[in-house]
Motif scaffolding. Structure first.
Motif, PDB file in Angstrom:
ATOM      1  N   MET A   1       0.840  -1.197   0.000  1.00  0.00           N
ATOM      2  CA  MET A   1       0.000   0.000   0.000  1.00  0.00           C
ATOM      3  C   MET A   1       0.875   1.246   0.000  1.00  0.00           C
ATOM      4  SD  MET A   1      -3.341  -0.528   2.264  1.00  0.00           S
ATOM      5  CE  MET A   1      -2.649  -1.306   3.719  1.00  0.00           C
ATOM      6  N   TYR A   2       0.713   2.058  -1.031  1.00  0.00           N
ATOM      7  CA  TYR A   2       1.544   3.250  -1.144  1.00  0.00           C
ATOM      8  C   TYR A   2       0.861   4.282  -2.031  1.00  0.00           C
ATOM      9  CZ  TYR A   2       2.771   0.842  -5.464  1.00  0.00           C
ATOM     10  OH  TYR A   2       2.697   0.178  -6.668  1.00  0.00           O
ATOM     11  N   HIS A   3       1.302   5.526  -1.907  1.00  0.00           N
ATOM     12  CA  HIS A   3       0.792   6.594  -2.771  1.00  0.00           C
ATOM     13  C   HIS A   3       1.893   7.637  -2.940  1.00  0.00           C
ATOM     14  CE1 HIS A   3       0.038   8.106   1.311  1.00  0.00           C
ATOM     15  NE2 HIS A   3       0.133   9.310   0.790  1.00  0.00           N
ATOM     16  N   LEU A   4       1.627   8.689  -3.728  1.00  0.00           N
ATOM     17  CA  LEU A   4       2.630   9.729  -3.970  1.00  0.00           C
ATOM     18  C   LEU A   4       2.290  10.975  -3.158  1.00  0.00           C
ATOM     19  CD1 LEU A   4       2.802   9.321  -7.855  1.00  0.00           C
ATOM     20  CD2 LEU A   4       4.571   8.658  -6.217  1.00  0.00           C
ATOM     21  N   LYS A   5       3.353  11.663  -2.695  1.00  0.00           N
ATOM     22  CA  LYS A   5       3.121  12.877  -1.905  1.00  0.00           C
ATOM     23  C   LYS A   5       4.160  13.933  -2.274  1.00  0.00           C
ATOM     24  CE  LYS A   5       2.527  14.384   2.857  1.00  0.00           C
ATOM     25  NZ  LYS A   5       2.560  14.021   4.253  1.00  0.00           N
ATOM     26  N   CYS A   6       3.711  15.174  -2.420  1.00  0.00           N
ATOM     27  CA  CYS A   6       4.624  16.272  -2.757  1.00  0.00           C
ATOM     28  C   CYS A   6       5.460  16.639  -1.537  1.00  0.00           C
ATOM     29  CB  CYS A   6       3.812  17.480  -3.223  1.00  0.00           C
ATOM     30  SG  CYS A   6       4.834  18.946  -3.471  1.00  0.00           S
ATOM     31  N   ILE A   7       6.770  16.758  -1.718  1.00  0.00           N
ATOM     32  CA  ILE A   7       7.640  17.081  -0.571  1.00  0.00           C
ATOM     33  C   ILE A   7       7.516  18.555  -0.174  1.00  0.00           C
ATOM     34  CG2 ILE A   7       9.321  15.271  -1.192  1.00  0.00           C
ATOM     35  CD1 ILE A   7      11.271  17.725  -1.838  1.00  0.00           C
TER      36      ILE A   7
ATOM     37  N   ASP B   1       7.370  12.056  -3.548  1.00  0.00           N
ATOM     38  CA  ASP B   1       7.976  10.917  -2.851  1.00  0.00           C
ATOM     39  C   ASP B   1       6.927   9.803  -2.787  1.00  0.00           C
ATOM     40  OD1 ASP B   1       9.736   9.377  -1.454  1.00  0.00           O
ATOM     41  OD2 ASP B   1       9.559  10.495   0.439  1.00  0.00           O
ATOM     42  N   VAL B   2       7.403   8.566  -2.705  1.00  0.00           N
ATOM     43  CA  VAL B   2       6.486   7.436  -2.566  1.00  0.00           C
ATOM     44  C   VAL B   2       6.316   7.168  -1.072  1.00  0.00           C
ATOM     45  CG1 VAL B   2       6.054   5.018  -3.167  1.00  0.00           C
ATOM     46  CG2 VAL B   2       7.337   6.484  -4.745  1.00  0.00           C
ATOM     47  N   ILE B   3       5.090   7.169  -0.614  1.00  0.00           N
ATOM     48  CA  ILE B   3       4.803   7.002   0.814  1.00  0.00           C
ATOM     49  C   ILE B   3       4.118   5.650   1.033  1.00  0.00           C
ATOM     50  CG2 ILE B   3       3.581   7.989   2.813  1.00  0.00           C
ATOM     51  CD1 ILE B   3       5.689   9.896   1.687  1.00  0.00           C
ATOM     52  N   TYR B   4       4.637   4.865   1.964  1.00  0.00           N
ATOM     53  CA  TYR B   4       4.071   3.536   2.261  1.00  0.00           C
ATOM     54  C   TYR B   4       3.302   3.584   3.576  1.00  0.00           C
ATOM     55  CZ  TYR B   4       7.560   2.102  -1.177  1.00  0.00           C
ATOM     56  OH  TYR B   4       8.306   1.974  -2.314  1.00  0.00           O
ATOM     57  N   ASP B   5       2.427   2.609   3.740  1.00  0.00           N
ATOM     58  CA  ASP B   5       1.811   2.411   5.047  1.00  0.00           C
ATOM     59  C   ASP B   5       2.727   1.441   5.802  1.00  0.00           C
ATOM     60  OD1 ASP B   5       0.379   1.785   7.232  1.00  0.00           O
ATOM     61  OD2 ASP B   5      -1.260   0.776   6.173  1.00  0.00           O
ATOM     62  N   TYR B   6       3.680   2.017   6.539  1.00  0.00           N
ATOM     63  CA  TYR B   6       4.705   1.172   7.168  1.00  0.00           C
ATOM     64  C   TYR B   6       4.121   0.219   8.206  1.00  0.00           C
ATOM     65  CZ  TYR B   6       8.093   4.074   4.753  1.00  0.00           C
ATOM     66  OH  TYR B   6       8.806   4.697   3.782  1.00  0.00           O
TER      67      TYR B   6
END
Ligand code: F0G
Length: 403
Positions: free
Chosen positions: A1-7, A30-35
């Motif tokens: 599970m991941y999505h993109l986020k503006c830094i 950046d690619v953001i995961y549900d860690y």
């Protein structure tokens, strides 16, 4: 599970949106995961050999990857080089041992897999050489056309040879890398062509595995410092992310000081770090023997400045002479053959040890990013030529012993 986020502005985008920078503020993504949903099996991590896909749970690909067995590169303990530099513990991670001879394979196995996943039929990049070689090869493996834009006359021979042989459409641009990158970005925005420069956040995910592997190869410990060449500034960002993720997941307990090295004639990141500036000032006419990092306007500068500052690292520049000396030291003291850009890591470390910025008791990993055979022409220029002799034992003895 991941999505993109503006830094920059924090805007979020779904993982399958065809986007390279933020559509609201043009910031890097950046690619953001549900860690919390990622569980690493430590026993498995400890028993398997390093490779990019060993860490698949932390990679943003939802299909069979396009792979030619990238990663798993050697981490050499370099005692003779450490002695020359005057440092206690030095390791070299030789990324030139990847299948196409540079670290770019890590990004391309992920990036080209992503291209197929998104249904893209053609891929493209601008390049100082290695990115184009890797893209040509992974595109060939995937069976899709590849377009590469190179700065005319400034790409090392081995890299052009790879791009040509593996069937890419190779365009030599009358301009530098920064011009070529601007052009390929326009092309990819006008056509259904997938852009695989390091502005593509998915490509950088593959490169963060260098950080995973360094920790893995040191028994899930991290060095005090990682030193590497910086060009378009994607790799330093990616490797820092790898270390941050391993720490977040409890695999390791620290993050090394990220230390970026540029060539004197092409060092906007170094200038920004030294002056404390928030942004780089692009250099119009970058120049260096290390053609791989002959880049005046690094596209990932904002990410790289953050990585260096957050990790309490630094940046330094080195001259072409220092680069060549380090290239010879790696080759002759350790048997590690690298292209000039790669040697900047060792040249920079030496300079930072000499000036007292790096302590002599630190454990340091230098990354050598590309193989010696990428740039044979430079080697021929800086080494003594072969001695031509008659095919007679006397002539051979004369040449070796002088009698
Ligand atoms: N070392 C080598 C051998 C490279 O080819 C590059 C970049 C770098 C270091 C710098 O990495 O851009 O992530 O900071 N080469 C790109 C290319 C620009 O087109 O092959 P970076």
């Amino acid at each position: 599970m991941y999505h993109l986020k503006c830094i920059e502005c924090g805007a979020e985008y779904p993982k399958d949106e065809l986007i390279y920078t933020c559509s609201k503020c043009d910031g890097l993504l950046d690619v953001i995961y549900d860690y919390s949903s990622i569980k690493l099996d430590m026993e498995k991590l400890k028993s398997e050999c390093p490779s990019v896909w060993k860490y698949a749970k932390l990679l943003p690909v939802d299909r069979e990857p396009v792979t030619i067995k990238e990663g798993g590169t050697p981490l050499y303990k370099c005692e003779r080089l450490a002695e020359k530099i005057g440092i206690k513990a030095l390791y070299v991670k030789h990324e030139g041992m990847n299948p196409t001879g540079s670290f770019k394979d890590r990004g391309m196995t992920v990036g080209v897999s992503k291209a197929l996943e998104l249904g893209m039929k053609t891929v493209a990049c601008a390049s100082t050489g290695n990115t184009s070689a890797a893209l040509a090869i992974y595109g060939a493996k995937a069976g899709i056309p590849v377009v590469v834009l190179l700065p005319e006359g400034k790409v090392a021979l081995g890299k052009v040879a790879q791009a040509l042989m593996h069937g890419a459409k190779v365009l030599s641009i009358r301009g530098n890398f920064d011009d070529a990158l601007a052009l390929v970005r326009t092309l990819c925005s006008q056509e259904k062509i997938y852009l695989l420069n390091s502005i593509n956040p998915f490509r950088l995910e593959g490169q963060k595995t260098i950080g995973f592997e360094i920790a893995d190869q040191l028994g899930f410990k991290v060095p005090d410092r990682v030193v590497l060449p910086v060009g378009n500034a994607g790799n330093i960002t990616a490797i820092h992310k790898g270390f941050r993720e391993f720490k977040k997941l409890g695999v390791t307990d620290a993050i090394p000081k990220m230390t970026g090295i540029q060539a004197e004639g092409s060092c906007p990141i170094v200038k920004a770090i030294k002056s404390g500036a928030e942004n780089i000032k692009p250099e119009k006419n970058p120049e260096t023997v290390a053609t791989a990092i002959r880049i005046g306007n690094p596209v990932n500068a904002r990410k790289a400045l953050l990585a260096i500052r957050k990790s309490e690292g630094t940046a330094e520049s080195v001259s072409d002479e220092e680069i060549i000396e380090a290239q010879k030291d790696l080759a002759r003291l350790e048997g590690i053959g690298v292209e000039p850009a790669s040697a900047t890591s060792v040249a920079g470390l030496k300079k930072l040890v000499d000036s007292g910025v790096v302590r002599r008791d630190e454990t340091v990993v230098c990354i050598t990013t590309g193989h010696l055979l990428k740039d044979p022409e430079e080697v021929i220029k800086i080494c003594e030529p072969p001695i031509v002799v008659d095919a007679k034992i006397e002539a051979i003895r004369e040449a070796i012993f002088g009698n």
